[in-house]
Scaffold this motif. Structure first.
Motif, PDB file in Angstrom:
ATOM      1  N   PHE A 105       0.844  -1.174   0.000  1.00  0.00           N
ATOM      2  CA  PHE A 105       0.000   0.000   0.000  1.00  0.00           C
ATOM      3  C   PHE A 105       0.891   1.239   0.000  1.00  0.00           C
ATOM      4  O   PHE A 105       2.070   1.166   0.349  1.00  0.00           O
ATOM      5  N   ARG A 106       0.309   2.354  -0.360  1.00  0.00           N
ATOM      6  CA  ARG A 106       1.044   3.606  -0.256  1.00  0.00           C
ATOM      7  C   ARG A 106       0.098   4.700   0.217  1.00  0.00           C
ATOM      8  O   ARG A 106      -1.110   4.628  -0.013  1.00  0.00           O
ATOM      9  N   GLN A 107       0.674   5.671   0.866  1.00  0.00           N
ATOM     10  CA  GLN A 107      -0.111   6.785   1.364  1.00  0.00           C
ATOM     11  C   GLN A 107       0.670   8.067   1.202  1.00  0.00           C
ATOM     12  O   GLN A 107       1.750   8.222   1.775  1.00  0.00           O
ATOM     13  N   ALA A 108       0.111   8.957   0.397  1.00  0.00           N
ATOM     14  CA  ALA A 108       0.691  10.276   0.198  1.00  0.00           C
ATOM     15  C   ALA A 108       0.057  11.244   1.188  1.00  0.00           C
ATOM     16  O   ALA A 108      -1.057  11.010   1.670  1.00  0.00           O
ATOM     17  N   PRO A 109       0.736  12.336   1.504  1.00  0.00           N
ATOM     18  CA  PRO A 109       0.181  13.307   2.459  1.00  0.00           C
ATOM     19  C   PRO A 109      -1.201  13.782   2.029  1.00  0.00           C
ATOM     20  O   PRO A 109      -1.410  14.162   0.877  1.00  0.00           O
ATOM     21  N   GLY A 110      -2.138  13.727   2.956  1.00  0.00           N
ATOM     22  CA  GLY A 110      -3.478  14.212   2.690  1.00  0.00           C
ATOM     23  C   GLY A 110      -4.346  13.279   1.871  1.00  0.00           C
ATOM     24  O   GLY A 110      -5.475  13.636   1.506  1.00  0.00           O
ATOM     25  N   LYS A 111      -3.831  12.085   1.573  1.00  0.00           N
ATOM     26  CA  LYS A 111      -4.603  11.133   0.764  1.00  0.00           C
ATOM     27  C   LYS A 111      -4.845   9.846   1.528  1.00  0.00           C
ATOM     28  O   LYS A 111      -4.141   9.538   2.495  1.00  0.00           O
ATOM     29  N   GLU A 112      -5.821   9.099   1.078  1.00  0.00           N
ATOM     30  CA  GLU A 112      -6.114   7.812   1.697  1.00  0.00           C
ATOM     31  C   GLU A 112      -5.062   6.776   1.292  1.00  0.00           C
ATOM     32  O   GLU A 112      -4.394   6.910   0.270  1.00  0.00           O
ATOM     33  N   ARG A 113      -4.951   5.761   2.138  1.00  0.00           N
ATOM     34  CA  ARG A 113      -4.045   4.670   1.816  1.00  0.00           C
ATOM     35  C   ARG A 113      -4.560   3.925   0.582  1.00  0.00           C
ATOM     36  O   ARG A 113      -5.736   3.556   0.515  1.00  0.00           O
ATOM     37  N   GLU A 114      -3.672   3.695  -0.364  1.00  0.00           N
ATOM     38  CA  GLU A 114      -4.043   3.091  -1.650  1.00  0.00           C
ATOM     39  C   GLU A 114      -3.382   1.725  -1.797  1.00  0.00           C
ATOM     40  O   GLU A 114      -2.170   1.599  -1.600  1.00  0.00           O
ATOM     41  N   GLY A 115      -4.165   0.736  -2.142  1.00  0.00           N
ATOM     42  CA  GLY A 115      -3.607  -0.581  -2.415  1.00  0.00           C
ATOM     43  C   GLY A 115      -2.912  -0.578  -3.758  1.00  0.00           C
ATOM     44  O   GLY A 115      -3.490  -0.161  -4.764  1.00  0.00           O
ATOM     45  N   VAL A 116      -1.670  -1.035  -3.787  1.00  0.00           N
ATOM     46  CA  VAL A 116      -0.843  -0.990  -4.987  1.00  0.00           C
ATOM     47  C   VAL A 116      -0.739  -2.359  -5.643  1.00  0.00           C
ATOM     48  O   VAL A 116      -0.900  -2.477  -6.860  1.00  0.00           O
ATOM     49  N   ALA A 117      -0.472  -3.382  -4.854  1.00  0.00           N
ATOM     50  CA  ALA A 117      -0.262  -4.711  -5.423  1.00  0.00           C
ATOM     51  C   ALA A 117      -0.352  -5.747  -4.319  1.00  0.00           C
ATOM     52  O   ALA A 117      -0.250  -5.432  -3.135  1.00  0.00           O
ATOM     53  N   CYS A 118      -0.532  -6.991  -4.726  1.00  0.00           N
ATOM     54  CA  CYS A 118      -0.633  -8.085  -3.767  1.00  0.00           C
ATOM     55  C   CYS A 118      -0.140  -9.361  -4.423  1.00  0.00           C
ATOM     56  O   CYS A 118      -0.401  -9.602  -5.607  1.00  0.00           O
ATOM     57  N   ILE A 119       0.544 -10.183  -3.633  1.00  0.00           N
ATOM     58  CA  ILE A 119       0.983 -11.486  -4.106  1.00  0.00           C
ATOM     59  C   ILE A 119       0.615 -12.524  -3.058  1.00  0.00           C
ATOM     60  O   ILE A 119       0.785 -12.302  -1.857  1.00  0.00           O
ATOM     61  N   SER A 120       0.096 -13.643  -3.539  1.00  0.00           N
ATOM     62  CA  SER A 120      -0.325 -14.697  -2.636  1.00  0.00           C
ATOM     63  C   SER A 120       0.318 -16.003  -3.071  1.00  0.00           C
ATOM     64  O   SER A 120      -0.001 -16.509  -4.150  1.00  0.00           O
ATOM     65  N   SER A 121       1.219 -16.522  -2.248  1.00  0.00           N
ATOM     66  CA  SER A 121       1.888 -17.775  -2.610  1.00  0.00           C
ATOM     67  C   SER A 121       0.945 -18.958  -2.556  1.00  0.00           C
ATOM     68  O   SER A 121       1.128 -19.933  -3.278  1.00  0.00           O
ATOM     69  N   SER A 122      -0.079 -18.886  -1.711  1.00  0.00           N
ATOM     70  CA  SER A 122      -0.953 -20.045  -1.524  1.00  0.00           C
ATOM     71  C   SER A 122      -1.721 -20.403  -2.779  1.00  0.00           C
ATOM     72  O   SER A 122      -1.966 -21.576  -3.059  1.00  0.00           O
TER      73      SER A 122
END
Length: 127
Positions: free
Chosen positions: A37-54
Protein backbone atom coordinates in the motif's frame (compact mmCIF):
# COMPACT_ATOMS: atom_id res chain seq x y z
CA UNK A 1 6.08 -12.55 16.98
CA UNK A 2 4.89 -11.45 13.56
CA UNK A 3 6.89 -8.63 12.05
CA UNK A 4 7.17 -6.97 8.67
CA UNK A 5 10.05 -4.70 7.75
CA UNK A 6 10.14 -2.59 4.62
CA UNK A 7 13.34 -1.24 3.11
CA UNK A 8 14.62 0.20 -0.14
CA UNK A 9 12.87 3.53 -0.22
CA UNK A 10 14.62 6.75 -1.12
CA UNK A 11 14.81 9.69 -3.48
CA UNK A 12 14.77 9.00 -7.20
CA UNK A 13 14.37 11.13 -10.30
CA UNK A 14 11.32 10.81 -12.54
CA UNK A 15 11.73 7.83 -14.82
CA UNK A 16 13.97 6.07 -12.32
CA UNK A 17 13.58 2.80 -10.48
CA UNK A 18 13.58 1.49 -6.94
CA UNK A 19 13.17 -1.95 -5.43
CA UNK A 20 11.36 -2.21 -2.14
CA UNK A 21 11.74 -5.22 0.13
CA UNK A 22 9.33 -6.58 2.70
CA UNK A 23 11.03 -9.00 5.07
CA UNK A 24 8.66 -11.14 7.12
CA UNK A 25 9.41 -12.86 10.41
CA UNK A 26 7.30 -14.93 12.74
CA UNK A 27 5.29 -16.51 9.93
CA UNK A 28 5.81 -18.13 6.54
CA UNK A 29 4.98 -16.47 3.25
CA UNK A 30 3.84 -19.89 2.07
CA UNK A 31 0.62 -19.27 3.97
CA UNK A 32 0.16 -15.51 3.83
CA UNK A 33 -0.58 -12.98 1.13
CA UNK A 34 1.53 -9.83 1.07
CA UNK A 35 0.06 -6.56 -0.08
CA UNK A 36 1.74 -3.25 -0.77
CA UNK A 37 0.00 0.00 0.00
CA UNK A 38 1.04 3.61 -0.26
CA UNK A 39 -0.11 6.78 1.36
CA UNK A 40 0.69 10.28 0.20
CA UNK A 41 0.18 13.31 2.46
CA UNK A 42 -3.48 14.21 2.69
CA UNK A 43 -4.60 11.13 0.76
CA UNK A 44 -6.11 7.81 1.70
CA UNK A 45 -4.04 4.67 1.82
CA UNK A 46 -4.04 3.09 -1.65
CA UNK A 47 -3.61 -0.58 -2.42
CA UNK A 48 -0.84 -0.99 -4.99
CA UNK A 49 -0.26 -4.71 -5.42
CA UNK A 50 -0.63 -8.08 -3.77
CA UNK A 51 0.98 -11.49 -4.11
CA UNK A 52 -0.33 -14.70 -2.64
CA UNK A 53 1.89 -17.78 -2.61
CA UNK A 54 -0.95 -20.05 -1.52
CA UNK A 55 -2.85 -19.69 -4.80
CA UNK A 56 -0.22 -18.04 -7.01
CA UNK A 57 -2.28 -14.91 -7.55
CA UNK A 58 -0.81 -11.47 -8.20
CA UNK A 59 -2.79 -8.25 -8.44
CA UNK A 60 -1.83 -4.71 -9.44
CA UNK A 61 -3.67 -1.42 -9.25
CA UNK A 62 -4.27 0.19 -12.63
CA UNK A 63 -2.09 3.11 -11.60
CA UNK A 64 1.01 0.89 -11.42
CA UNK A 65 0.25 -1.92 -13.85
CA UNK A 66 3.06 -2.36 -16.34
CA UNK A 67 5.50 -0.37 -14.18
CA UNK A 68 5.58 -2.27 -10.87
CA UNK A 69 6.39 -5.95 -10.48
CA UNK A 70 5.99 -8.15 -7.43
CA UNK A 71 8.14 -11.16 -6.68
CA UNK A 72 8.48 -13.45 -3.71
CA UNK A 73 11.59 -15.20 -2.43
CA UNK A 74 10.00 -17.63 -0.02
CA UNK A 75 13.30 -19.11 1.14
CA UNK A 76 14.24 -15.62 2.37
CA UNK A 77 10.65 -14.93 3.49
CA UNK A 78 10.83 -11.69 1.56
CA UNK A 79 8.64 -10.01 -1.04
CA UNK A 80 10.04 -7.47 -3.48
CA UNK A 81 8.29 -4.64 -5.26
CA UNK A 82 10.25 -3.53 -8.31
CA UNK A 83 9.14 -0.05 -9.31
CA UNK A 84 10.13 1.28 -12.72
CA UNK A 85 9.28 4.46 -14.62
CA UNK A 86 8.57 6.24 -11.35
CA UNK A 87 6.69 9.50 -11.49
CA UNK A 88 6.16 12.29 -8.94
CA UNK A 89 2.67 10.97 -8.27
CA UNK A 90 4.25 7.77 -6.95
CA UNK A 91 5.67 9.73 -4.03
CA UNK A 92 4.31 8.27 -0.80
CA UNK A 93 5.10 6.16 2.21
CA UNK A 94 4.95 2.54 1.09
CA UNK A 95 3.75 -0.15 3.46
CA UNK A 96 3.65 -3.90 3.20
CA UNK A 97 0.98 -5.90 4.97
CA UNK A 98 0.21 -9.57 5.53
CA UNK A 99 -3.11 -11.36 5.21
CA UNK A 100 -3.71 -14.91 6.47
CA UNK A 101 -6.05 -15.55 3.55
CA UNK A 102 -5.79 -14.98 -0.19
CA UNK A 103 -7.74 -11.74 -0.62
CA UNK A 104 -8.78 -12.15 -4.23
CA UNK A 105 -9.24 -9.42 -6.84
CA UNK A 106 -12.01 -7.61 -4.97
CA UNK A 107 -10.26 -7.20 -1.63
CA UNK A 108 -6.52 -7.21 -2.30
CA UNK A 109 -6.50 -3.40 -2.07
CA UNK A 110 -8.72 -3.16 1.02
CA UNK A 111 -6.60 -2.40 4.12
CA UNK A 112 -9.16 -4.23 6.29
CA UNK A 113 -8.14 -7.48 4.63
CA UNK A 114 -4.71 -7.44 6.24
CA UNK A 115 -3.72 -8.57 9.70
CA UNK A 116 -0.20 -7.20 10.09
CA UNK A 117 1.56 -4.08 8.87
CA UNK A 118 5.09 -2.83 8.55
CA UNK A 119 6.26 0.64 9.54
CA UNK A 120 6.61 1.94 6.00
CA UNK A 121 9.38 3.31 3.82
CA UNK A 122 9.40 6.70 2.13
CA UNK A 123 9.60 6.93 -1.65
CA UNK A 124 10.14 10.36 -3.13
CA UNK A 125 10.19 10.95 -6.88
CA UNK A 126 11.51 14.38 -7.70
CA UNK A 127 13.97 16.11 -9.96
Amino acid sequence: QVQLAESGGGLVQPGGSLRLSCAASGFSLDYYAIGWFRQAPGKEREGVACISSSDGSVYYADSVKGRFTLSSHNAKNTVYLQMNSLQPEDTAVYYCAASSSAPGPLYYNDPRTYDYWGQGTQVTVSS
